[in-house]
Design a protein around this motif. Sequence first.
Motif, short mmCIF file in Angstrom:
data_model
loop_
_atom_site.label_atom_id
_atom_site.label_comp_id
_atom_site.label_asym_id
_atom_site.label_seq_id
_atom_site.Cartn_x
_atom_site.Cartn_y
_atom_site.Cartn_z
N VAL A 101 54.26 39.80 37.51
CA VAL A 101 54.24 41.19 37.97
C VAL A 101 53.28 41.30 39.14
O VAL A 101 52.09 41.01 39.00
N ALA A 102 53.81 41.69 40.28
CA ALA A 102 52.97 41.91 41.46
C ALA A 102 53.47 43.17 42.15
O ALA A 102 54.67 43.35 42.34
N PHE A 103 52.54 44.07 42.50
CA PHE A 103 52.89 45.33 43.12
C PHE A 103 52.62 45.26 44.61
O PHE A 103 51.51 44.96 45.03
N GLU A 104 53.66 45.52 45.39
CA GLU A 104 53.46 45.62 46.83
C GLU A 104 52.73 46.91 47.19
O GLU A 104 51.88 46.93 48.07
N GLU A 105 53.04 47.98 46.47
CA GLU A 105 52.39 49.26 46.73
C GLU A 105 52.52 50.16 45.51
O GLU A 105 53.57 50.18 44.85
N VAL A 106 51.46 50.88 45.21
CA VAL A 106 51.46 51.89 44.16
C VAL A 106 51.01 53.21 44.77
O VAL A 106 49.99 53.25 45.47
N LEU A 142 46.49 41.38 37.24
CA LEU A 142 47.49 42.12 38.00
C LEU A 142 47.31 41.88 39.49
O LEU A 142 46.19 41.75 39.98
N ARG A 143 48.43 41.87 40.20
CA ARG A 143 48.40 41.71 41.66
C ARG A 143 48.83 43.02 42.29
O ARG A 143 49.93 43.51 42.05
N LEU A 144 47.96 43.60 43.09
CA LEU A 144 48.25 44.87 43.75
C LEU A 144 47.83 44.75 45.21
O LEU A 144 46.66 44.53 45.51
N LEU A 176 44.69 45.54 49.64
CA LEU A 176 44.21 44.33 49.00
C LEU A 176 45.28 43.24 49.10
O LEU A 176 45.93 42.89 48.12
N PRO A 177 45.46 42.71 50.29
CA PRO A 177 46.51 41.68 50.44
C PRO A 177 46.21 40.40 49.67
O PRO A 177 47.12 39.70 49.25
N ASP A 178 44.92 40.08 49.47
CA ASP A 178 44.54 38.86 48.78
C ASP A 178 43.40 39.19 47.81
O ASP A 178 42.30 39.54 48.24
N PRO A 179 43.61 39.09 46.49
CA PRO A 179 42.55 39.43 45.53
C PRO A 179 41.30 38.58 45.69
O PRO A 179 40.20 39.02 45.33
N ASP A 180 41.46 37.38 46.21
CA ASP A 180 40.29 36.53 46.43
C ASP A 180 39.72 36.69 47.84
O ASP A 180 38.77 36.00 48.20
N GLY A 181 40.34 37.57 48.62
CA GLY A 181 39.86 37.79 49.98
C GLY A 181 39.04 39.06 50.09
O GLY A 181 37.96 39.16 49.55
N ARG A 182 39.61 40.06 50.74
CA ARG A 182 38.86 41.29 51.02
C ARG A 182 39.71 42.51 50.76
O ARG A 182 40.91 42.53 51.08
#
Length: 589
Positions: A101-106, A142-144, A176-182
């Motif tokens: 499950v990954a959300f492009e936009e909420v 979760l990926r958002l 938040l394009p990358d959870p481990d980024g910025r």
Amino acid sequence: MRRIALAAVILAVGLAAAVAGLGALFGPRFLAPRLERAASRALGAPVAIEGGLSFNWSLSPTLAVERLRIGSEPDSHEPLSARIERLEARLALAALVRGAVAFEEVRVADATIRLAAADPTTPTKAEPTHAAAPAGGALASLRLERLRAERLHLELPRPGARPPLSIEVADLDVSLPDPDGRADIEASGSLEGVPWTLRLGVRSPNALFERAPVRFEPLAVRLGEDDLRGRLEFDPGGPRPRLAGRLESRRLAPARLAALLAGPEETRPVRPEERGERSAIPDRPIEPALLRDFALALELAVDELRLDGGTLRDVRASVELGNGRLELPLRARLAKGALEGRAVLDGGTPEPSLALDLALRGAAAGELQRIVGLQPSVEAPLDATLSLAGRGSTTRALVASLEGRLTGALGSGRIALALLDRLAGGVRELLRALVAREQGDWVPLRCAVVDLPVRAGVVETRLALLETEAARLVVEGRVDLARERLDLLLVPRARAATLGLAVPVRVRGTLVEPRFALDEREAARRAALGVLGALVFPPAALAAFADLGVADNPCLGSRGPAGREEPRPAPAPPGTDLLRRGLEGFFGR
């Protein structure tokens, strides 16, 4: 070419058929309970879809929910409760095909979110599986990529029975394009009716769930006319959480911000044990536990630090907190003067201790009075140093242990007649001695100096005097801060031979209720010995004023205006005892 076109048509028809089949297979009735259970596990609170649910199967599958509720009841005591009128989530198709499950936009609109302190006496209605789920781990998985919200109403708890803090969020955009980024956050709204904006960059947001360091840069907040910008780094690991960085502000009013956050004062009836003798020094416990639980390393630079009555300018400070010891070196422009010093609060020992070392040069006394909330009653340049240290688990115990010294000097200016009246305690004889003639609300001030050693909470008046154009007022005695008792003698001395001498005034009682009375016996004794108003400056006192840089203050010399020698008491001639008895008879003794 035709084969390629035919293949594309077949592929499009196949995808459309597949999407239609999935839509029929995974309809709202199938998805709703599963989504509720998954969201409940992630948030650690029951989640219910009370309105409609739709799922648009396409190359960008979109889930839309109407009237989403988080928490058992709107007024429940659960840590999190919310009502969201509309939530729309666009999923990443590639991740969905892989079973993730990954959300492009909420998108969230028209929501009310309440955070409350948990009430241990109120059992929650959440299912055990909800409360036991580790919310942090579920949310971190979760990926958002983007969150957008509008018209949000947040309610945060305040201490005690005060109403919750109300925050309106007009617009919120989190990328938040990358959870481990910025992550980049921009938001605007109002706090208790005061407009605010926020711009924040968060490096490695997932680190918050992993107890790893997180960096906040850039950080820019504006609340009304106040602003704060800079960078922070938060490290939740180690023996205690640590916050470090640098913050700058063009204008900051902490009292106004504190009032907004704290809300209206609580009102409650006074308990019987609180009634009794009034005290100038409240007996409150000093709780240093918070100092031992955190670590700080902050640099502060504020152009205008607004206080209730005035402004500190060009404030430069460093806040260091470690092992329960808080150190605050400070430089600032205060009341047109220069303030420099250090404060240390040590809560790492069984008995908390406080140390203050401050120096103020060239300040305007009247403006300083306004800053501390007093009506200006002195207009003159002020220089002062303060060095105090004490320890204790309550404020009274701390005051009772104080050791140190206060040295101050006022230059030429003017003093309010009302202040002289208060100093004289309403004793008109003393007031008339200080004022040469009938005049307005202000009296010319020639100078004033104090040198007050403090030992075991007792303030001694090594040197304390005030001089007007008519007289010099010397203060002798002590102030016991621990017992809040006064034992002072106000001794006037005429500066001109043509003016008579006033009777000394004895000041006793408490700090809250001082008592003033004429001391005719002391006047008779001093007159008989020929020492009424005579001054002897201890060398240590003069050295202290030399260190302060005001050794040329007129109050420290023996000459009057224009270099004229002031009248000095003559040696007591033969017959002094006769004069003493005559004075005593005059005063009815």
